[in-house]
Design a protein around this motif. Structure first.
Motif, PDB file in Angstrom:
ATOM      1  N   LYS A  49       0.833  -1.201   0.000  1.00 27.08           N
ATOM      2  CA  LYS A  49       0.000   0.000   0.000  1.00 27.08           C
ATOM      3  C   LYS A  49       0.869   1.253   0.000  1.00 27.08           C
ATOM      4  O   LYS A  49       0.551   2.235  -0.679  1.00 27.08           O
ATOM      5  CB  LYS A  49      -0.951  -0.005   1.196  1.00 27.08           C
ATOM      6  N   TRP A  52       1.937   2.019  -3.574  1.00 28.41           N
ATOM      7  CA  TRP A  52       0.849   2.592  -4.371  1.00 28.41           C
ATOM      8  C   TRP A  52       0.493   4.002  -3.899  1.00 28.41           C
ATOM      9  O   TRP A  52       0.215   4.873  -4.718  1.00 28.41           O
ATOM     10  CB  TRP A  52      -0.391   1.702  -4.340  1.00 28.41           C
ATOM     11  N   GLU A  53       0.487   4.244  -2.582  1.00 29.92           N
ATOM     12  CA  GLU A  53       0.171   5.596  -2.089  1.00 29.92           C
ATOM     13  C   GLU A  53       1.164   6.617  -2.645  1.00 29.92           C
ATOM     14  O   GLU A  53       0.766   7.698  -3.083  1.00 29.92           O
ATOM     15  CB  GLU A  53       0.174   5.624  -0.558  1.00 29.92           C
ATOM     16  N   TRP A  93      -9.313   7.868  -6.239  1.00 33.04           N
ATOM     17  CA  TRP A  93      -9.477   7.916  -4.794  1.00 33.04           C
ATOM     18  C   TRP A  93      -9.293   6.516  -4.219  1.00 33.04           C
ATOM     19  O   TRP A  93      -9.287   5.528  -4.952  1.00 33.04           O
ATOM     20  CB  TRP A  93     -10.840   8.498  -4.415  1.00 33.04           C
ATOM     21  N   TRP A  94      -9.143   6.450  -2.919  1.00 34.75           N
ATOM     22  CA  TRP A  94      -8.992   5.176  -2.216  1.00 34.75           C
ATOM     23  C   TRP A  94     -10.322   4.731  -1.634  1.00 34.75           C
ATOM     24  O   TRP A  94     -11.085   5.541  -1.129  1.00 34.75           O
ATOM     25  CB  TRP A  94      -7.986   5.313  -1.063  1.00 34.75           C
ATOM     26  N   ASP A  97      -8.543  -0.963   0.403  1.00 36.74           N
ATOM     27  CA  ASP A  97      -7.340  -1.365  -0.325  1.00 36.74           C
ATOM     28  C   ASP A  97      -7.510  -1.291  -1.836  1.00 36.74           C
ATOM     29  O   ASP A  97      -6.679  -1.802  -2.586  1.00 36.74           O
ATOM     30  CB  ASP A  97      -6.924  -2.792   0.084  1.00 36.74           C
ATOM     31  N   ILE A  99      -7.801   1.019  -5.262  1.00 38.77           N
ATOM     32  CA  ILE A  99      -7.596   2.311  -5.912  1.00 38.77           C
ATOM     33  C   ILE A  99      -8.735   2.435  -6.916  1.00 38.77           C
ATOM     34  O   ILE A  99      -8.854   1.620  -7.836  1.00 38.77           O
ATOM     35  CB  ILE A  99      -6.235   2.376  -6.624  1.00 38.77           C
TER      36      ILE A  99
END
Length: 199
Positions: A49, A52-53, A93-94, A97, A99
């Motif tokens: 995560k 990806w963030e 947006w999230w 878990d 995207i």
């Protein structure tokens, strides 16, 4: 050594999605998961995560500048070829878990093909394209910290088991007239010689 990493996710769309929701430019919008983090995907890869963030935070600049374009089909290149662009990511947006993304289908040759495929009920996948290296950790290939997200492309073969696209509903739901295609074909046949007896 960095290599091209491609991850694919299936979007499940209905033809009505293309008539219900439009971008500010009047182009069709679809919405759904772009990727799921911290699971082993269909390619045996694992993305953290945190990774990806970081990449989504960088990618947001392209989204805000309306430069988050992708292609129809996956080239084996890190270059986004503008003559093959079919869509633009309008919003990311999230959701836990996942995207999530809202995708504007553009009125380009590739975008028109994508729109017609979706309108015909063809299931298409969305696939991330990026550069990075992998490390074998047990049963998975862990994507390393040198990963760079390039874009998302629409493709035919999905790999993420939980990623399905759904229509973006805004306002009144409309249904598609099942005779539109028949009417169009009849009009084309009757009007093909230059004069049209039905108008």
């Amino acid at each position: 050594m960095k290599s091209l990493l491609i991850e694919t996710h299936q979007f499940n769309l209905s033809p009505v999605a293309l008539t219900e929701s439009k971008s500010a430019n009047g182009n069709p919008l679809v919405e759904g998961p772009l990727a799921t983090v911290e699971i082993k995907n269909g390619n045996g890869r694992y993305y953290s995560k945190d990774l990806w963030e970081r990449e989504i935070n960088k990618y947001m600049t392209l989204v805000k500048e309306r430069r988050a374009c992708g292609e129809l089909d996956h080239p084996d290149s890190q270059i986004i070829n503008l003559k093959n662009v079919s869509h633009n990511i309008a919003k990311i947006w999230w959701d836990g878990d996942n995207i999530m993304g809202a995708i504007e289908i553009l009125p380009t040759p590739s975008g028109n093909i994508l729109k017609e495929l979706i309108g015909a009920g063809i299931k298409v996948g969305v696939s991330s394209r990026g550069m990075g290296s992998l490390k074998q950790v047990g049963e998975v290939l862990e994507v390393q910290d040198d990963f760079e997200l390039l874009c998302w492309d629409f493709v035919s073969t999905p790999s993420n088991p939980n990623s399905f696209m759904s229509p973006l509903h805004e306002g009144k739901t409309t249904s598609i007239n099942p005779y539109n295609k028949v009417n169009s074909i009849i009009t084309e046949i009757l009007c093909s010689n230059g004069s049209c007896p039905i108008f």
